[in-house]
Motif scaffolding. Sequence first.
Motif, PDB file in Angstrom:
ATOM      1  N   SER A  34       0.817  -1.226   0.000  1.00  0.00           N
ATOM      2  CA  SER A  34       0.000   0.000   0.000  1.00  0.00           C
ATOM      3  C   SER A  34       0.843   1.265   0.000  1.00  0.00           C
ATOM      4  O   SER A  34       0.425   2.286  -0.531  1.00  0.00           O
ATOM      5  N   ALA A  35       2.027   1.181   0.581  1.00  0.00           N
ATOM      6  CA  ALA A  35       2.915   2.345   0.642  1.00  0.00           C
ATOM      7  C   ALA A  35       3.759   2.497  -0.617  1.00  0.00           C
ATOM      8  O   ALA A  35       4.468   3.489  -0.765  1.00  0.00           O
ATOM      9  N   SER A  36       3.669   1.535  -1.524  1.00  0.00           N
ATOM     10  CA  SER A  36       4.514   1.601  -2.714  1.00  0.00           C
ATOM     11  C   SER A  36       3.700   1.596  -4.006  1.00  0.00           C
ATOM     12  O   SER A  36       3.545   2.654  -4.636  1.00  0.00           O
ATOM     13  N   ILE A  37       3.179   0.472  -4.400  1.00  0.00           N
ATOM     14  CA  ILE A  37       2.604   0.326  -5.740  1.00  0.00           C
ATOM     15  C   ILE A  37       1.504   1.350  -6.038  1.00  0.00           C
ATOM     16  O   ILE A  37       1.598   2.069  -7.041  1.00  0.00           O
ATOM     17  N   PRO A  38       0.464   1.486  -5.201  1.00  0.00           N
ATOM     18  CA  PRO A  38      -0.558   2.495  -5.530  1.00  0.00           C
ATOM     19  C   PRO A  38      -0.005   3.923  -5.528  1.00  0.00           C
ATOM     20  O   PRO A  38      -0.448   4.763  -6.318  1.00  0.00           O
TER      21      PRO A  38
END
Length: 178
Positions: free
Chosen positions: A9-13
Amino acid sequence: MSSSISMYSASIPVFIRAFRGLDHVLRLGEAHALERGSDPRELLQARLVEDMFPLVRQVQVATDMARNGASRLAGRDVVSVPDDETDFDQLHVRIARTTAHLEAFAPARIDGSESRPITLRVGDAEMAFEGRDYLLGFVLPNLYFHVTTAYAILRQAGVPLGKPDFFGRAMPTRPGST
């Protein structure tokens, strides 16, 4: 009560949202150049100052940062992509391919990477991280540095952009909010 956010959640989106905004401002930059009768390819070589990368390279580095960051967090090999874009269409394709690469990561591939050892070379230096510090202290700051610099280059070139454009017009426009 403590809450946490997953590495996915902290990276890809976050990466994908940054590219949605970057793609948007690039489209506005190209349209602005065409409206003014300029060759849009000249805008790709614009810089904030002489010792900084031009617009085209800012986009290349931003996409490399997210693509390679996600691969390293997932424990996959980094895939090299040539930096040979010479026009806006090619940059849009690069962003689309990077986004597709990111969308292919299942959350389970990224989650749990907080303590994954990650080592990379930057110039002559070797940098060693654990996954969480790599994401929060290296990948995200670098991604936003290059995306923001691309935005600033376009602003400096006279492209009428506002803060909502940085987010791909995801925010409502308010007078004086740029």
